[in-house]
Scaffold this active site. Structure first.
Site, PDB file in Angstrom:
ATOM      1  N   GLU A   1       0.821  -1.203   0.000  1.00 56.55           N
ATOM      2  CA  GLU A   1       0.000   0.000   0.000  1.00 56.55           C
ATOM      3  C   GLU A   1       0.866   1.269   0.000  1.00 56.55           C
ATOM      4  O   GLU A   1       0.689   2.173   0.831  1.00 56.55           O
ATOM      5  CB  GLU A   1      -0.957  -0.002   1.197  1.00 56.55           C
ATOM      6  CG  GLU A   1      -1.903  -1.197   1.196  1.00 56.55           C
ATOM      7  CD  GLU A   1      -2.953  -1.140   2.312  1.00 56.55           C
ATOM      8  OE1 GLU A   1      -2.696  -0.448   3.327  1.00 56.55           O
ATOM      9  OE2 GLU A   1      -4.017  -1.763   2.170  1.00 56.55           O
TER      10      GLU A   1
ATOM     11  N   GLU B   1      -6.065  -8.405   0.461  1.00 58.39           N
ATOM     12  CA  GLU B   1      -6.483  -8.431   1.858  1.00 58.39           C
ATOM     13  C   GLU B   1      -7.978  -8.176   1.927  1.00 58.39           C
ATOM     14  O   GLU B   1      -8.481  -7.197   1.358  1.00 58.39           O
ATOM     15  CB  GLU B   1      -5.747  -7.361   2.683  1.00 58.39           C
ATOM     16  CG  GLU B   1      -4.236  -7.551   2.724  1.00 58.39           C
ATOM     17  CD  GLU B   1      -3.518  -6.448   3.494  1.00 58.39           C
ATOM     18  OE1 GLU B   1      -4.195  -5.736   4.280  1.00 58.39           O
ATOM     19  OE2 GLU B   1      -2.304  -6.288   3.315  1.00 58.39           O
TER      20      GLU B   1
END
Length: 483
Positions: free
Chosen positions: A122, A267
């Protein structure tokens, strides 16, 4: 023709070891290692196999974990932390060393089935203020070059796990989706590079975070029961936020010429503690709902069929940063000792299988002494010290231990520090305040934990593989007897 006895033996083996042959199609898990007392890697690999989990995503290349995954039959996505992006971006030689040490060595010598290298994690989060924007693509390119040089580019693909904040929709409809304006050109460059190398786009989607950040977010829209108010996007009906978010990405890719690009949900999950909306009931409802749709083969209006996804996460991490929120340490479907938190079927018709061979410390706790004075000026600093060095995230408002009284709060803090310190007597020496007890001080659903014994010997590193071999040998013997 097989004799009845041989057939009986064959089916007995299948019954006893059937989980060796059962896999949950397409489901993976994230295996994080930010724990004060992590389970031995061999124990976790056995846990993965006995629960039919066929894919695992790692956040860094831990050599002990990778060795434990040797010949396990589990596919691996191995990660490169953000703090390594700069050196890798600045030097092809650094990238080549990383690939040699963390991919090539384990693929060739240890038989680890590495399928992906996740470059960063990220890296374009708004909270990073652009720190990694100029180095992520160069790092991605250098890792790809290193994989090509190592002769692994056809079997190991690069990707970049990204947060869903890299795209947006002005109208909140998926069809209005596009990449975030300030990083749009960069995102298109990355997507083109991934596409040119037949690599997937990896996205992390968290309905819980949407609920956490917005108190007005419609709770029912986070789940898969169809009880929330649906969104109609030109005839495409969305009854949950995951589908809407995922298809916003699909539209973002499609608008920029990459409509057929493969997508991995890196995720997806729900925490069980650390916030009023992080609890067992919601976590089970969300994760089981997700698994049910996977098993049914349900996708989104834009992408029918089950998602390629990794649950977040496998096991709680009690040493993880809580900067995003106290819930960060409670994403696991298993506690830190490998015990299931709640009933969850991963698609093989059974509930979760607990970790085996885990040893706990003695049944004793550090608590506030009965003689302690709650007005003692050292009480506050002592609790702060304990919580700064242990995990007190269950004490927050709406959390599992949020309703304790003052004395119980102090006891919880003291015990957390005592357990993370391996129950050393010196860890329960808060002057005039603490005492060790053998009476469990747990209150209702608030559990005062006992720590597990750490064991890094890895003595069972090849246990799953040995058991597989044993089963195959038994089957071979049956055939030999018949012949």
């Amino acid at each position: 023709m097989l004799s009845k006895s041989v057939v009986a033996v064959f089916f007995l083996i299948i019954l006893l070891y059937g989980n060796l042959f059962i896999e949950v199609e397409g489901i993976g898990v994230n295996w994080g290692s930010q724990a004060s007392h992590p389970l031995p890697p061999a124990t976790v690999v056995r846990l993965l196999r006995e629960n039919g989990i066929q894919k695992v995503k790692l956040f860094e290349a831990d050599s002990q974990i990778l060795r434990a995954l040797s010949r396990s039959g589990i596919q691996v996505m191995v990660g490169i932390p953000n703090d390594l992006l700069a050196p890798i971006a600045g030097s092809v030689a650094v990238a080549e060393r990383w690939v040699s040490q963390n991919v090539s060595a384990h693929v060739s010598s240890n038989g680890v089935d590495i399928r992906y290298v996740a470059v960063g994690n990220e890296p374009f989060l708004k909270s990073f203020n652009g720190t990694f924007e100029s180095i992520t693509l160069p790092a991605l390119q250098n890792i790809q070059s290193a994989l090509i040089k190592a002769g692994l580019a056809s079997q190991v693909k690069v990707t970049v796990p990204l947060n869903a904040d890299v795209y947006e929709s002005a109208s909140n409809l998926p069809s209005a989706g596009d990449f975030r304006a300030e990083i749009r050109d960069l995102m298109i460059s990355i997507v083109k590079f991934l596409s040119d190398n037949q690599a997937p786009f990896t996205i992390n989607i968290y309905p819980f975070i949407s609920l956490y950040n917005d108190p007005h977010f419609p709770v029912e829209f986070a789940f898969f029961d169809g009880t929330g108010s649906p969104i109609n996007d030109n005839g495409r009906i969305y009854d949950n936020v995951l589908d809407a978010n995922y298809d916003t990405l699909v539209w973002s890719l499609q608008k920029n010429g990459f409509g057929n690009m493969s997508i991995i949900v890196g995720e997806v999950g729900w925490p069980t503690d650390g916030d009023k909306n992080a609890n067992m009931q919601y976590a089970r409802r969300y994760n089981q709902g997700f698994m049910n749709r996977q098993k049914a083969g349900r996708g989104t209006p834009m992408r029918p069929g089950p998602m390629d996804a990794y649950l977040f996460s496998l096991i709680d991490e009690d040493a993880k940063s809580i900067q995003p929120g106290n819930f960060e340490r409670h994403w696991g479907i298993f506690y830190i000792d490998g015990q299931p938190k709640y009933q969850l079927s991963l698609g093989n018709g059974n509930g979760l299988v607990p970790a085996k061979g885990v040893r706990h410390m003695a049944k004793k706790w550090c608590v506030l002494a009965a003689s302690a004075n709650l007005q003692d000026p050292q009480l506050g600093p002592s609790v702060s010290y304990a919580c700064d060095h242990a995990d007190c995230t269950s004490l927050g408002y709406g959390s599992s231990c949020g309703s304790l009284n003052l004395a119980q709060n102090v006891s919880y803090a003291f015990n957390s520090y005592y357990q993370v310190s391996d129950q050393l007597d010196s860890a329960c020496k808060f002057p005039g305040l603490s005492v060790i007890t053998t009476n469990d001080p747990s209150v209702g659903s608030c559990k005062f934990k006992i720590m597990i014994k750490s064991d890094s010997s890895g003595g069972e590193a090849s246990a799953p593989f040995k058991r597989s071999v044993a089963v195959l040998l038994l089957l071979w013997m049956c055939v030999y007897i018949v012949l």
